[in-house]
Enzyme design. Structure first.
Site: not given
Length: 508
Positions: A113, A127, A252-253, A396
């Site tokens: 994502l 990001k 993806i993070d 995040k």
């Protein structure tokens, strides 16, 4: 036979109110339809057709939004999931690897994502292009992981990126650099939906452009849009035609979300009649995760319960670590054939998330969104797997970034693993103050990342900088008062210390 005039009047009043509400709903839908048609008339060609498809999905969501009354769950009907519906990872891993690893991997597609921007960390653009470890971005690490799989097992696992209109252009430019890697990369775009004026319940956009006054008029509608946009892109059918059977979806993070061969075996080894169409990886809650969605049994189905669906009176109960012990990592394994079936039958059922926002000019708007995990109840033989915390390593904030850049983790073929030198497997609790929020400023405050192998808790507030080779152990609290500055000298070792504004160092 007794006749009660009061009951009759009450019944008439209720019927009258229901008819009035239905008439208002129809008027709103009709007005929305007219406004969307006007927007479509502001352009021609392929863009018009793409937008028309997007608006079809939006109209369905808007229709459901107008129908919804009250919370989407009745608290009294919530049940704990049956024992066998959430399996411990150890039990899955004990079954060993797939009989033929290469054959199983060739049925898999990795989907990331990739719709988010790095604005919350002070970065422009996607990001996924932020450097997180040794100059490697999230996207670099993802490509390295899949390339390593493909080389190790002589397979051809593709990577699919779900971009948004915010990230698509920048991401595609970067993809050129992976041309010679052993990974086929595909992209598709999630939908573009119009933001709605909170008062009028009509779009704020005046045309389909994303410039000038319309720059803030559009939004990508949450990752639940993956099912429709993947299907509409044609990529879903293309991958099924290649013999692909499952996708592994993750943010993806989340640096812990790597392909797990034990979970893959769980999917591919089931007999055809009992094929598991959806696996959600969950992990044990800590006090930091109390807002995370959890799995419940509801109307005989496994279902994701998000905090937004919880009646106010039960929010504290929902946050209880003892009652709701697990939360959704958003690492999901989903059958491609099942996605196709549910899309074609219009049976994909996801709760609507109403996301209120205020635009820069002060206008209050709402966004209608859905979450990818909420569709779990639509799939057959869905399963939760309680995985180790190491599979949930999201970045995040810069506090998260400090953890993954430190010596707590070692990097191998794109994957981060906890250092064997750390005596306990939990990650330290790190809380950096607002002086560290933006990545660029955060980087200037560390001459080198401190040794954190024996750290339990770190709180930093105010104007603080760290010299080279600083070591942090136990609980360390560093607070520079307003107007003060604290420079932690190179080579310092702080163990169970509070460092206050005048550089007094006290045992904690």
């Amino acid at each position: 036979m007794e006749f009660c005039l009061g009951d009759l009047c009450k019944g008439d009043a209720e019927r009258g109110m229901a008819q009035f509400e239905e008439m208002m709903r129809q008027q709103l839908e009709s007005s929305m339809h007219s406004e969307l048609e006007k927007l479509l008339d502001t352009t021609t060609g392929p863009e018009k057709e793409v937008s028309r498809k997007d608006f079809e999905g939006f109209s369905n969501l808007f229709h459901r939004f107008l129908q919804v009354k009250g919370p989407s769950v009745e608290w009294i009907k919530i049940r704990r999931p049956p024992e066998d519906s959430i399996q411990p990872y150890d039990k899955i891993a004990a079954r060993g690897l797939p009989n033929n690893v290469a054959e199983s991997l060739n049925k898999l597609v990795v989907v990331k994502l990739n719709g988010g921007l790095g604005t919350s960390m002070g970065c422009k653009g996607p990001k996924s292009l932020i450097s997180v470890r040794n100059e490697n971005t999230f996207l670099d690490l993802t490509v390295q992981q899949i390339e390593h799989l493909n080389k190790t097992y002589n397979t051809d696992v593709p990577l699919v990126l779900m971009n948004s209109f915010n990230t698509d252009e920048d991401t595609k430019k970067i993809l050129q650099k992976y041309k010679h890697h052993r990974v086929k990369i595909h992209t598709f775009n999630q939908s573009r939906y119009p933001r709605i004026n909170k008062e009028s319940l009509l779009p704020v956009a005046t045309d389909l452009s994303m410039k000038g006054p319309n720059a803030e008029a559009w939004y990508p509608p949450g990752h639940g849009d993956i099912y429709a946009s993947f299907y509409n892109s044609g990529l879903l059918d293309q991958l099924i035609a290649q013999g692909r059977e499952y996708i592994f979806v993750s943010n993806i993070d989340n640096l812990g979300a790597t392909v797990d061969l034990h979970i893959l075996r769980q999917l591919v080894s089931q007999p055809n009649g009992k094929r598991c169409e959806f696996i959600m990886e969950v992990t044990d809650k800590t006090r930091a995760d109390v807002k995370g969605g959890t799995l419940i049994q509801y109307d005989g189905k496994l279902r994701l319960l998000e905090i937004a669906q919880v009646p106010k009176a039960h929010v504290d109960e929902f946050k209880s670590v003892s009652k709701f012990k697990i939360f959704n990592t958003n690492n999901l394994w989903i059958s491609l054939a099942a996605i196709k079936r549910l899309q074609e039958q219009s049976m994909m059922d996801m709760e609507i998330i109403v996301n209120p926002k205020t635009l820069d000019g002060g206008l209050n708007i709402i966004q209608l969104e859905t979450a990818v995990g909420a569709a779990i109840k639509s799939f057959d033989n869905a399963l939760g797997i309680n995985v180790p915390r190491s599979r949930f390593l999201p970045v995040k904030t810069t506090s998260d970034l400090l953890l993954v850049m430190s010596n707590l983790y070692s990097l191998d073929a794109g994957s981060l693993t906890m250092s064997p030198k750390r005596e306990f497997p939990t990650t330290p609790h790190v809380k950096l103050g607002c002086s560290f929020t933006k990545v660029q400023e955060y980087l200037t405050r560390f001459e080198s990342i401190p040794d954190m192998l024996e750290l339990d808790h770190l709180t930093v507030s105010g104007d603080v900088t760290f010299g080279k080779n600083v070591s942090l152990k136990g609980t360390v609290i560093i607070i520079a008062n307003h107007g003060d500055r604290i420079d932690i000298p190179a080579g310092s070792m702080l163990e169970n210390k509070i460092v206050s504004g005048n550089l007094r160092i006290m045992d904690h």
